[in-house]
Design a protein around this motif. Structure first.
Motif, PDB file in Angstrom:
ATOM      1  N   ILE A 121      84.180  42.956  60.159  1.00 52.18           N
ATOM      2  CA  ILE A 121      85.495  42.940  59.500  1.00 52.18           C
ATOM      3  C   ILE A 121      85.629  44.013  58.427  1.00 52.18           C
ATOM      4  CG2 ILE A 121      85.735  40.466  59.939  1.00 52.18           C
ATOM      5  CD1 ILE A 121      85.145  39.960  57.001  1.00 52.18           C
ATOM      6  N   THR A 122      84.525  44.603  57.978  1.00 52.55           N
ATOM      7  CA  THR A 122      84.552  45.622  56.914  1.00 52.55           C
ATOM      8  C   THR A 122      85.544  45.221  55.815  1.00 52.55           C
ATOM      9  OG1 THR A 122      86.205  46.989  58.079  1.00 52.55           O
ATOM     10  CG2 THR A 122      83.896  47.446  58.515  1.00 52.55           C
ATOM     11  N   LEU A 123      85.280  44.078  55.195  1.00 52.78           N
ATOM     12  CA  LEU A 123      86.225  43.424  54.295  1.00 52.78           C
ATOM     13  C   LEU A 123      86.700  44.307  53.144  1.00 52.78           C
ATOM     14  CD1 LEU A 123      87.564  40.646  53.549  1.00 52.78           C
ATOM     15  CD2 LEU A 123      85.583  40.283  52.075  1.00 52.78           C
ATOM     16  N   LEU A 124      85.775  44.967  52.484  1.00 55.73           N
ATOM     17  CA  LEU A 124      86.112  45.807  51.337  1.00 55.73           C
ATOM     18  C   LEU A 124      85.677  47.234  51.658  1.00 55.73           C
ATOM     19  CD1 LEU A 124      87.278  45.609  48.457  1.00 55.73           C
ATOM     20  CD2 LEU A 124      84.943  45.342  47.617  1.00 55.73           C
ATOM     21  N   PRO A 125      86.605  48.068  52.137  1.00 57.15           N
ATOM     22  CA  PRO A 125      86.249  49.403  52.644  1.00 57.15           C
ATOM     23  C   PRO A 125      85.497  50.270  51.646  1.00 57.15           C
ATOM     24  CG  PRO A 125      88.489  48.845  53.292  1.00 57.15           C
ATOM     25  CD  PRO A 125      88.036  47.775  52.341  1.00 57.15           C
ATOM     26  N   HIS A 126      85.920  50.263  50.390  1.00 57.01           N
ATOM     27  CA  HIS A 126      85.213  51.012  49.355  1.00 57.01           C
ATOM     28  C   HIS A 126      85.781  50.656  47.990  1.00 57.01           C
ATOM     29  CE1 HIS A 126      88.620  53.758  50.495  1.00 57.01           C
ATOM     30  NE2 HIS A 126      88.802  53.710  49.190  1.00 57.01           N
ATOM     31  N   VAL A 127      84.944  50.809  46.986  1.00 56.73           N
ATOM     32  CA  VAL A 127      85.386  50.738  45.597  1.00 56.73           C
ATOM     33  C   VAL A 127      84.862  52.003  44.933  1.00 56.73           C
ATOM     34  CG1 VAL A 127      85.331  49.470  43.428  1.00 56.73           C
ATOM     35  CG2 VAL A 127      85.290  48.223  45.602  1.00 56.73           C
ATOM     36  N   PRO A 128      85.745  52.820  44.353  1.00 58.03           N
ATOM     37  CA  PRO A 128      85.320  54.132  43.846  1.00 58.03           C
ATOM     38  C   PRO A 128      84.268  54.059  42.745  1.00 58.03           C
ATOM     39  CG  PRO A 128      87.715  54.004  44.025  1.00 58.03           C
ATOM     40  CD  PRO A 128      87.196  52.614  44.234  1.00 58.03           C
ATOM     41  N   ARG A 129      83.425  55.060  42.723  1.00 55.38           N
ATOM     42  CA  ARG A 129      82.499  55.305  41.618  1.00 55.38           C
ATOM     43  C   ARG A 129      82.898  56.646  40.990  1.00 55.38           C
ATOM     44  NH1 ARG A 129      77.382  52.693  42.449  1.00 55.38           N
ATOM     45  NH2 ARG A 129      77.710  50.884  43.789  1.00 55.38           N
ATOM     46  N   CYS A 130      82.179  57.033  39.950  1.00 63.06           N
ATOM     47  CA  CYS A 130      82.290  58.408  39.464  1.00 63.06           C
ATOM     48  C   CYS A 130      80.953  58.809  38.851  1.00 63.06           C
ATOM     49  CB  CYS A 130      83.439  58.577  38.466  1.00 63.06           C
ATOM     50  SG  CYS A 130      83.167  57.873  36.834  1.00 63.06           S
ATOM     51  N   VAL A 188      79.489  52.878  56.842  1.00 60.34           N
ATOM     52  CA  VAL A 188      78.114  52.390  56.999  1.00 60.34           C
ATOM     53  C   VAL A 188      78.077  51.218  57.967  1.00 60.34           C
ATOM     54  CG1 VAL A 188      76.087  51.473  55.806  1.00 60.34           C
ATOM     55  CG2 VAL A 188      77.558  53.140  54.659  1.00 60.34           C
ATOM     56  N   LEU A 189      78.997  50.286  57.812  1.00 56.12           N
ATOM     57  CA  LEU A 189      79.022  49.094  58.663  1.00 56.12           C
ATOM     58  C   LEU A 189      79.431  49.423  60.096  1.00 56.12           C
ATOM     59  CD1 LEU A 189      80.650  46.680  56.074  1.00 56.12           C
ATOM     60  CD2 LEU A 189      78.279  46.646  56.854  1.00 56.12           C
TER      61      LEU A 189
END
Length: 500
Positions: A367-376, A401-402
């Protein structure tokens, strides 16, 4: 949603945006110098909009996967005036988040979250405030029994309430979102020290507010606010979101005040209690990081994120069992063989249930629930032959990745065999990263794993889930999730047939 589709859907704001873009183009067209450092390659940006014309704002993760095929695992994207370095595939994401954990540990200043949290809380703070708040939160959760027998008993109790609620439909269709209630209650038990009746007015109000907040966070117009915050006065979506957030804060403040009145240092019953007690302990410190704003922000982070992720994953799990009845039947057969009649499956039972364990893992991967949360970047960083200046946004794509074809045989298919060896034994996979990697990984990972196993196993012990009369498995929609802050399934009807 592309800029053209946005223009058609929201003509008035789009016309205003076009006017500002033309003005900005005239002002800034002469200042397009190349940066004095080597960023990764990427698509050439257009003036003002950058690469937004290449992105589907409703499914940025899919757009990123397409661009990675052309530009490789590390590339640069321009979101309006903002540059971001995108990381795709297991090797690149792991390299950054595990091998360069300190360099990629910070969060960028995302406008909407700056407006909501002002740099406080667990998820979007940085520096010493983030370290102290996260360290305290992890310690408090452990003290409250997260991942231990105590919380397992509460999950079992909540499972009983959920089962009775589903039985009340007597085999008639009900909404998939019904499964939201039980995981949400587990989060509230930890945060506030009590569970809610499903018809409780405060509980219903919180569920409604969380739903509205998550939907607004996924709005294309909100993305445009983040790209062009100086245009915020043209749009209402972020103002509506802030109003909803304030309604949640009012409820949180009430719990904080109640905790202050009733707190017992020898019997802290909730995360709120622990925060209030910590605040009192640190009152005389020169710099008290646990002031009211940070308390409210930290609880708010867990109210929103802690309820959405596990609850949405459970909905997907039920939908996928309806879609693949043979897999559901195989899980039920394993449950019958392992669990004693009249008993719920325990968390320890998962070690004897490789197929059920594999199905739950595959749900989270698929389901790839949370595609990404940005970093810096927290400092100037040399990474894979490129120079990334301090503060540049970095997007580690968990979806990539998933779904990495180098690590999954059939990445775009729901296939529990991804987690089974040739003998049917469960195998861990290094590219299984739904909880992210490194120092910013999910705080509630151990709780989420326990919740998903116990709720999923208990539900399939009790019911067989199937489409309502008139629908078949082929009619169930897996391909067009509702994009909120997470990827939710469509609100589809469910029938729960009691098992003997």
């Amino acid at each position: 949603m592309t800029p053209l589709n946005l223009f058609l859907a929201y003509p008035a704001p789009a016309l205003l945006l076009c006017g500002v873009i033309i003005f900005a183009l005239l002002c800034f067209s002469g200042s397009s110098r190349k940066p004095p450092f080597k960023l990764p390659p990427g698509p050439a940006p257009l003036p003002i909009i950058g690469n937004l014309h290449l992105l589907d704002l409703k499914r940025q993760d899919k757009s990123i996967l397409k661009l990675a095929k052309q530009y490789g695992p590390v590339f640069t994207l321009h979101f309006g005036f903002q540059k971001a370095v995108v990381l795709t595939g297991y090797e690149a994401v792991k390299d950054a988040l595990v091998n360069f954990t300190e360099e990629f540990v910070d969060r960028p200043p995302i406008p909407i979250f700056e407006e909501i949290q002002h740099g406080h809380g667990v998820f979007f703070s940085i520096g010493e405030k983030w370290k102290a708040t996260r360290r305290f939160t992890v310690s408090s959760m452990r003290s409250l029994g997260m991942g231990r027998k105590l919380i397992e008993e509460r999950i079992m109790e909540e499972l009983g309430f959920l089962v009775e609620n589903i039985k009340s439909f007597k085999g008639e269709p009900f909404n998939l979102r019904t499964f939201y209630t039980a995981p949400t209650n587990i989060t509230f038990i930890i945060l506030f020290g009590e569970r809610f009746d499903y018809e409780d007015s405060t509980f219903r109000a919180l569920l409604k507010l969380i739903d509205e907040v998550m939907c607004l966070l996924g709005s294309p117009l909100l993305h445009f606010f983040n790209f062009y915050p100086f245009l915020g006065f043209f749009f209402n979506v972020h103002k509506i979101l802030l109003q909803k957030i304030e309604e949640v804060r009012i409820i949180i403040r009430d719990y904080i005040e109640t905790s202050r009145q009733d707190i017992d240092a020898n019997s802290l019953k909730s995360y709120t209690d622990a925060l209030v007690f910590k605040q009192k302990e640190d009152t005389n410190k020169k710099e008290n990081l646990f002031h009211d704003d940070n308390l409210i922000a930290s609880i708010l982070d867990l109210v929103i994120a802690g309820t959405e992720t596990a609850a949405t994953t459970l909905q997907w799990a039920v939908l996928l069992m309806m879609k693949y009845p043979k897999i559901q039947k195989k899980v039920q057969e394993e449950l019958r063989q392992v669990v004693k009649p009249g008993s719920w499956a325990t968390y320890e039972d998962r070690k004897s249930m490789p197929y059920t364990n594999a199905v739950i893992h595959e749900v989270q991967r698929f389901i790839t629930l949370l595609p990404h949360v940005p970093r810096c970047t927290s400092t100037d960083t040399h990474f894979r032959g490129y120079f990334l200046p301090k503060g540049i946004t970095v997007i580690p794509s968990l979806t990539s990745v998933l779904l990495d074809p180098d690590h999954w045989e059939t990445p775009h298919e729901f296939n529990p065999n991804h987690f089974l060896d040739s003998d049917g034994k469960f195998v861990k996979k290094e590219a299984f990263v739904p909880y992210s990697l490194g120092r910013r990984n999910c705080i509630g990972e151990s709780l989420a794993k326990m919740e998903l196993f116990l709720f999923f196993a208990g539900l399939l012990q009790t019911f067989t889930f199937q489409p309502p009369p008139g629908l078949t498995e082929a009619d169930l929609d897996l391909n067009v999730p509702k994009t909120t802050f997470t990827l939710r399934p469509q609100l589809q009807p469910v029938c729960a047939v009691p098992r003997e």
